[in-house]
Scaffold this active site. Sequence first.
Site, mmCIF file in Angstrom:
data_model
loop_
_atom_site.group_PDB
_atom_site.id
_atom_site.type_symbol
_atom_site.label_atom_id
_atom_site.label_comp_id
_atom_site.label_asym_id
_atom_site.label_seq_id
_atom_site.Cartn_x
_atom_site.Cartn_y
_atom_site.Cartn_z
ATOM 1 N N ASP A 290 35.352 79.625 25.128
ATOM 2 C CA ASP A 290 35.870 80.428 26.230
ATOM 3 C C ASP A 290 35.533 79.734 27.557
ATOM 4 O OD1 ASP A 290 36.465 82.326 28.187
ATOM 5 O OD2 ASP A 290 35.813 84.008 26.949
ATOM 6 N N HIS A 321 39.994 82.279 26.074
ATOM 7 C CA HIS A 321 39.673 83.539 26.740
ATOM 8 C C HIS A 321 40.809 84.527 26.504
ATOM 9 C CE1 HIS A 321 37.720 86.181 29.613
ATOM 10 N NE2 HIS A 321 38.887 86.378 30.187
#
Length: 362
Positions: A290, A321
């Site tokens: 992420d 993400h």
Amino acid sequence: CRLLCKPSALAQHLVWSLGKSSVLWGCCWPWPRWPQLQMLQQLLHLPEPQPVVARELLQLSDAGLVALDWLVRPRGARSSSGRGSPGSVLLLIPNACGKVTTELLQLGLRALEQGFVPIVFNRRGHNGCPLTTPQLQPFGDPRDLREVVTYLHCRYPSASLLAVSEGSGSGLLLAYLGESGSSSRLAAAVCISPIFRGRDWFEAGMPWLYEWPLLLHLKRELSRYVGSLAEMVDMDRLLGSRSLRELEEALFCRTKSHPTSWEAYWDRNEPLRDADEAAVPVLCLCSSDDPVRGPTASSLPLELFRSSPYFFLLLTQHGGHCGFPWRGLGHYWGHEVVMEFFRAMAEFLRAEEQRKGLLQPR
């Protein structure tokens, strides 16, 4: 995927339930190692089909307004007749900037297909919601969300209330679960790519590919309320902000009537400040790559998942993400995990009620 949690009967049932899901055993997307590209396709790709939305404005106790967008049906589909009282109501919480992403709408459509009632929660002044008070909702202030959950509970008293938050919007949901404890009225919750440590996240900043579109989105939304916000906020400083941190400080710290320090602001708005009081099963779906949340070692509160029986961390190596793509654009295996988690929680609670002899006939 790895599931990190405290050993319990609920955790065993969740492991067994998720183990049956084929989407957890492999990803078929051709670009699994390019999280920045995943973020770009989130910003550019529109949901197919697009949902038909019915907006409802809810007046709060201080005369402020929030907007509830009820997902009715996919665009082009015929309107279905009323089904009576639903079994489950799903509250969808966008990120803290109010950006309703493709993934969130796709999840709402997926839930709609399975008989849920999906609703998108829009904060004050977000996504065209009128701003009737000279203030917005701070990062981790759950008062408005509490009134929305109370309203939905009164409207559907026999339905299970569920919640899903995305990205930085998870700070609001986590703060609500911590402050409300066993009185949250929610049966279960999911946080997709959550931001656990708000202050650290704002101070570290994000890649420009993600931060600048959100910053421009927020400025465009707030510029509509220059007249009403000018009483409380320095609008020149606000619209001249060059980062989300500067904008957050201008909105909530350097106000004209009640200025406060950056440290005091986060004492009241950190998402996990009351996490020990949470009493609702919460699945946090996170990816090691992420680029928005930050490094895994410093951004994930691993001790919380080891000590609390209500928090579950499903950690995958790739997914970006709020991405978790599967079988190309428009398909997200994270959505299947969300729906499977809710099914597992419902099965476990029914089994516990039967075991304890608490199941009442209708």
